[in-house]
Design a protein around this motif. Structure first.
Motif, short mmCIF file in Angstrom:
data_model
loop_
_atom_site.label_atom_id
_atom_site.label_comp_id
_atom_site.label_asym_id
_atom_site.label_seq_id
_atom_site.Cartn_x
_atom_site.Cartn_y
_atom_site.Cartn_z
N ASN A 100 0.76 -1.22 -0.11
CA ASN A 100 0.09 -0.21 0.18
C ASN A 100 0.79 1.33 0.19
O ASN A 100 0.47 2.27 -0.69
CB ASN A 100 -1.04 0.21 1.29
N ASP B 80 -5.70 7.19 2.94
CA ASP B 80 -5.71 8.49 2.22
C ASP B 80 -3.96 9.10 2.62
O ASP B 80 -3.21 9.42 1.95
CB ASP B 80 -6.44 9.53 2.74
N LEU C 284 -1.33 6.11 1.30
CA LEU C 284 -1.08 6.64 -0.26
C LEU C 284 -0.59 8.11 -0.38
O LEU C 284 0.20 8.07 -1.49
CB LEU C 284 -2.68 6.45 -0.99
N GLU D 45 -8.50 4.12 -5.54
CA GLU D 45 -8.50 3.81 -4.00
C GLU D 45 -10.00 3.20 -3.44
O GLU D 45 -9.85 2.66 -2.77
CB GLU D 45 -8.44 5.35 -3.33
#
Length: 447
Positions: free
Chosen positions: A285, A371, A374, A385
């Motif tokens: 991720n 959030d 990423l 997403e």
């Protein structure tokens, strides 16, 4: 005159006595507070960069001022093998240990069998919750819980969205291994392969030899709970069939010989667009939007780990987590449990580095964490997403199976027999037959 001197002496001495008494009282009060304050030692494989320990522990100590947490980082570079060796050395030397973090199920269950950790059932019962309802990861061993899970890193399928679109394929929300093979075959074009399998290699990355097994709720390993071989399971055979078909017949997977000869890496294969998809753990991720070493020049989407049949309940996948346990010899088990329970719940949200195993994380909190993760990459706007959150939300771990003695030896045997298969020296049935014999012999010798 005598009376004047007496008055002066009293004037000087009285405040000193009062101050002295006050200082004694303050010291006694401080000592009393310190007597109620407990310091627990927390041995972790995770470093500051990966786990944001300072802010996390500060938040805990603010909420529980009677507990100090002394962090012992077992490997500054986050090397789990180095950490495990240092952990065993610390235990053998009698060093104070209260909270222990294990990086994977084999290390956790082996230390349970060695008597290094204490059961948590008494604390769990007192608090009144069910671990299976509270967390996504199963940590039960022989009917008892010896750890609570921290992060939640399920395996998933990363897909090159541009290659997907070029092949006219939709983003998979729920799919089977047969459909995965069809997708890989359709995306094998324009000089790239449909997928890349990073293992097995030298007895490691063995997840790639139990693909179909890992899609189930239980019996997902090469051995069973009672310490026998599980290689006669039909889904072990199915995994071998998948690997052979994709490499030999469909030619949709990067050849195993190329992986070994060229020492290929899954990150480079995917980010260089040599392969349209990879099956990998969600530790990725933090790299999905590209890094300095592996920039992202295409769009990415995420699909769940495939299931075996359409009618099956989906979402089962290999999962890695941090197993948070109490040392068996800890003199502060209550305080250690308080930290573990906090860390595996609200502490995960405060830490903000990983998706939590805790089921009570709200959709808003999960989105905020994703959030943030990423946002630390170069091009987060290229990531789908919504698909990532869908996959992470619906993934779940299978029932944990305790590893057996000489597990590394078993992995080596399976790796050797797989290479004979993929290099055309024996067929699937012969591979299973020989693997079964060799593995069962190892198991028998350890009984």
């Amino acid at each position: 005159m005598k009376n004047i001197w007496a008055l002066l002496i009293c004037t000087v001495i009285f405040p000193v006595l009062v101050t002295g008494c006050s200082e004694i009282d303050n010291k006694a009060l401080s000592d009393s507070k310190n007597e109620n304050k407990v310091t627990i030692k927390f041995h972790s494989h995770g470093n500051e960069k990966s786990y944001n320990w300072k802010n996390t522990i500060d938040a805990f100590e603010k909420k529980y001022p009677n507990i100090d947490v002394e962090l012992v980082i077992l490997s500054e570079k986050g090397d789990t093998q180095e950490a495990t060796k240092k952990l065993d050395l610390a235990a053998a030397s009698g060093e104070q240990m209260d909270v222990i973090m294990f990086s994977e199920s084999a290390s956790y269950s082996q230390r349970v069998s060695m008597g290094m950790v204490a059961p948590l059932d008494e604390f769990i019962k007192k608090e009144g919750y069910k671990v299976s309802e509270e967390y996504k990861v199963d940590t039960e061993i022989n009917g008892k819980y010896y750890a609570l899970p921290g992060k939640f890193n399920p395996w998933y399928v990363l897909l090159n969205k541009d290659h997907l679109d070029a092949a006219g394929l939709k983003i998979p929300k729920d799919w089977t291994w047969d459909e995965f093979m069809e997708y890989a075959k359709a995306m094998t074009r324009d000089g790239h392969y449909g997928t890349y399998f990073h293992g097995p290699q030298n007895g490691s990355w063995m997840e790639y030899l139990r693909l179909a097994l890992a899609s189930e709720a239980e019996k997902t390993e090469f051995t069973t709970d009672d310490g026998n071989s599980n290689l006669n399971h039909s889904l072990f055979k199915k995994t071998l069939e998948i690997r052979v078909k994709m490499e030999k017949a469909d030619q949709s997977a990067v050849p195993y010989a190329d992986i070994l000869t060229n020492k290929l890496n899954y990150r480079e294969q995917f980010f260089n667009q040599a392969a349209s998809s990879i099956i990998i753990g969600s530790w990725m991720n933090s790299e999905l939007g590209g890094t300095e070493i592996n920039p992202l020049n295409f769009n990415i989407t995420v699909a769940p780990f495939p299931k075996n049949d359409k009618a099956d309940i989906g979402g089962y996948t290999p999962v890695t987590t941090d197993y948070m346990a109490i040392a068996a010899k800890s003199e502060h088990k209550k305080e250690a449990y308080t930290f573990i329970r906090w860390y595996t719940t609200e502490g995960q949200i405060i830490q903000g580095k990983n998706v939590p195993s805790w089921n009570k994380v709200s959709d808003r909190e999960l989105t905020k964490i994703i959030d943030k993760i990423l946002g630390g990459t170069k091009n987060p706007e290229r990531i789908d997403e919504d698909s990532l959150i869908h996959v992470l939300t619906n993934s779940k771990s299978s029932k944990i199976i305790s590893p057996v003695p000489n597990q590394a030896e078993i992995y080596k045997v399976l790796n050797e027999e797989y290479e004979k298969l993929i290099f055309g020296e024996q067929n699937i049935d012969r591979t299973i037959e020989v693997s079964q014999e060799r593995v069962q012999e190892i198991l028998n010798n350890n009984k």
